[in-house]
Motif scaffolding. Structure first.
Motif, PDB file in Angstrom:
ATOM      1  N   ARG B  13       0.805  -1.224   0.000  1.00 14.57           N
ATOM      2  CA  ARG B  13       0.000   0.000   0.000  1.00 14.57           C
ATOM      3  C   ARG B  13       0.842   1.280   0.000  1.00 14.57           C
ATOM      4  O   ARG B  13       0.310   2.375   0.069  1.00 14.57           O
ATOM      5  N   LYS B  14       2.176   1.120  -0.061  1.00 16.08           N
ATOM      6  CA  LYS B  14       3.051   2.296  -0.006  1.00 16.08           C
ATOM      7  C   LYS B  14       4.103   2.167  -1.112  1.00 16.08           C
ATOM      8  O   LYS B  14       4.753   1.130  -1.232  1.00 16.08           O
ATOM      9  N   PHE B  15       4.228   3.206  -1.913  1.00 17.16           N
ATOM     10  CA  PHE B  15       5.047   3.110  -3.123  1.00 17.16           C
ATOM     11  C   PHE B  15       6.120   4.188  -3.186  1.00 17.16           C
ATOM     12  O   PHE B  15       5.930   5.305  -2.704  1.00 17.16           O
ATOM     13  N   LYS B  16       7.242   3.842  -3.832  1.00 15.93           N
ATOM     14  CA  LYS B  16       8.283   4.830  -4.104  1.00 15.93           C
ATOM     15  C   LYS B  16       7.806   5.767  -5.222  1.00 15.93           C
ATOM     16  O   LYS B  16       7.032   5.349  -6.079  1.00 15.93           O
ATOM     17  N   ASP B  79     -11.338  -4.864  14.156  1.00 18.77           N
ATOM     18  CA  ASP B  79     -10.100  -5.406  14.731  1.00 18.77           C
ATOM     19  C   ASP B  79      -9.035  -5.622  13.647  1.00 18.77           C
ATOM     20  O   ASP B  79      -7.875  -5.275  13.820  1.00 18.77           O
ATOM     21  N   PHE B  80      -9.480  -6.229  12.523  1.00 17.78           N
ATOM     22  CA  PHE B  80      -8.545  -6.500  11.429  1.00 17.78           C
ATOM     23  C   PHE B  80      -7.940  -5.203  10.900  1.00 17.78           C
ATOM     24  O   PHE B  80      -6.733  -5.104  10.677  1.00 17.78           O
ATOM     25  N   ASN B  85      -3.294  -1.716  10.565  1.00 19.17           N
ATOM     26  CA  ASN B  85      -2.996  -0.310  10.343  1.00 19.17           C
ATOM     27  C   ASN B  85      -3.616   0.220   9.043  1.00 19.17           C
ATOM     28  O   ASN B  85      -2.993   0.973   8.296  1.00 19.17           O
ATOM     29  N   ILE B  86      -4.828  -0.232   8.769  1.00 15.10           N
ATOM     30  CA  ILE B  86      -5.546   0.228   7.564  1.00 15.10           C
ATOM     31  C   ILE B  86      -6.620   1.216   8.016  1.00 15.10           C
ATOM     32  O   ILE B  86      -7.383   0.924   8.936  1.00 15.10           O
ATOM     33  N   ASN B  87      -6.653   2.371   7.412  1.00 18.16           N
ATOM     34  CA  ASN B  87      -7.697   3.338   7.777  1.00 18.16           C
ATOM     35  C   ASN B  87      -8.308   3.988   6.526  1.00 18.16           C
ATOM     36  O   ASN B  87      -8.074   3.521   5.412  1.00 18.16           O
ATOM     37  N   LEU B 168       7.888  -2.256   4.163  1.00 18.90           N
ATOM     38  CA  LEU B 168       8.709  -3.364   4.657  1.00 18.90           C
ATOM     39  C   LEU B 168       7.897  -4.436   5.376  1.00 18.90           C
ATOM     40  O   LEU B 168       8.435  -5.393   5.910  1.00 18.90           O
ATOM     41  N   LYS B 169       6.574  -4.270   5.405  1.00 21.36           N
ATOM     42  CA  LYS B 169       5.752  -5.233   6.159  1.00 21.36           C
ATOM     43  C   LYS B 169       5.883  -6.660   5.617  1.00 21.36           C
ATOM     44  O   LYS B 169       6.199  -6.874   4.447  1.00 21.36           O
ATOM     45  N   GLU B 170       5.626  -7.606   6.479  1.00 20.37           N
ATOM     46  CA  GLU B 170       5.694  -9.018   6.103  1.00 20.37           C
ATOM     47  C   GLU B 170       4.414  -9.415   5.367  1.00 20.37           C
ATOM     48  O   GLU B 170       3.364  -8.822   5.578  1.00 20.37           O
ATOM     49  N   LYS B 171       4.532 -10.457   4.569  1.00 19.71           N
ATOM     50  CA  LYS B 171       3.334 -11.038   3.965  1.00 19.71           C
ATOM     51  C   LYS B 171       2.471 -11.665   5.052  1.00 19.71           C
ATOM     52  O   LYS B 171       3.006 -12.293   5.981  1.00 19.71           O
TER      53      LYS B 171
END
Lengths: 193, 193
Positions: B13-16, B79-80, B85-87, B168-171
């Protein structure tokens, strides 16, 4: 290279009796389960069927409903079916060495979307293992689910007969990129549509 | 090897800001269009957006509706979202170098199924080209379709922001094979469900 695999992959409805290694079917499901899904719910379940008696029963259930469907089909649908030599007979349901029944948990968000995305993964993995299939969408999912004890919360999305191709037909044509890709707006829109 | 590609692929969800070659996006669509579809209708259309002004507008439209959605979410969904950290903020819609909007022709048989299957093909092709994405399902497709002149016969199925990962989040974990595969009957059924 994924593109080459996607291009070589075609829908197959006729299979050799030779039985492929079960591990190659599991490889395809292992690939499918890596797909993303709404809320990471992973709504998919897969039932692998090789019991001839159950395959025969599934074929009977489907053909009964397909007969009615074909008798009532008309227009472009009827033309397509005739031209492609598709009829109410579903030999592949009893003749393919394996069937994989794909179910989606109705309680999951974007259950259908996620499950069909995972079927996309699965088709490419099957192609890599030289296994063929057709994503057959059965007309009467309730009877089949009851036959193999599937709870109502799971919806039968597709039956994939799996085996080695015994079908020499060509892959159906695909549209060109410029018919399906637009930039920034839908401005190149074809008047026909 | 498809399995490796599927395993390495994760939702981003985050891009260069770095702009990938357009030809790699077209490669992914070229792969997607090889997917099978009901009656070989090929119901998919893809709009590639790189116009910053249009991206901003799409983000605004989505965030407005997402805000309401998040305010009303509760239970396991809430909760999910919190845990991951999705908003309601959808920065990726304006910050990813490209958006690919995927549409399905509502007139086609199995239009949704076929289109999501083709998205499965697309995700693996993007991964092969080291491009990341999330299959974002926008809450208010009507407003977006109007913004970019899309006729009502096409349903907006997903927006895929495309770029190089800056995340950098894990799958997220996947279930084990024995939780999702059954043989011949649904007999190993877990009591919980």
């Amino acid at each position: 290279m994924i593109l080459k695999l996607a291009q070589s992959r075609k829908t197959i409805r006729k299979f050799k009796p030779e039985i492929p290694p079960l591990k190659n079917l599991l490889y395809a499901i292992e690939t499918a389960k890596e797909a993303p899904s709404g809320m990471n719910y992973q709504p998919w379940k897969f039932i692998i069927i090789n019991d001839q008696h159950i395959k025969n029963k599934i074929r009977n259930i489907c053909e009964k409903a397909e007969k009615t469907f074909y008798e009532n089909s008309k227009g472009i649908l009827k033309d397509f079916l005739l031209k492609n030599n598709i009829n109410w007979k579903k030999e592949f349901l009893s003749e393919a060495p394996y069937l994989i029944l794909v179910f989606a948990d109705r309680r999951a968000p974007f259950s259908k979307e996620s499950t069909w995305l995972s079927i996309g993964y699965m088709l490419l993995a099957l192609e890599e293992k030289k296994l063929s299939t057709v994503t057959y969408t059965p007309p009467n999912i309730k009877e089949i689910s009851e036959l193999i004890n599937v709870p109502k919360i799971f919806s039968l999305e597709a039956i994939l007969p799996i085996g080695y191709s015994d079908d020499l037909k060509e892959k159906l044509n695909r549209k060109n990129l410029n018919e399906i890709v637009f930039f920034n707006k839908f401005n190149k829109f074809d008047k026909e549509e």
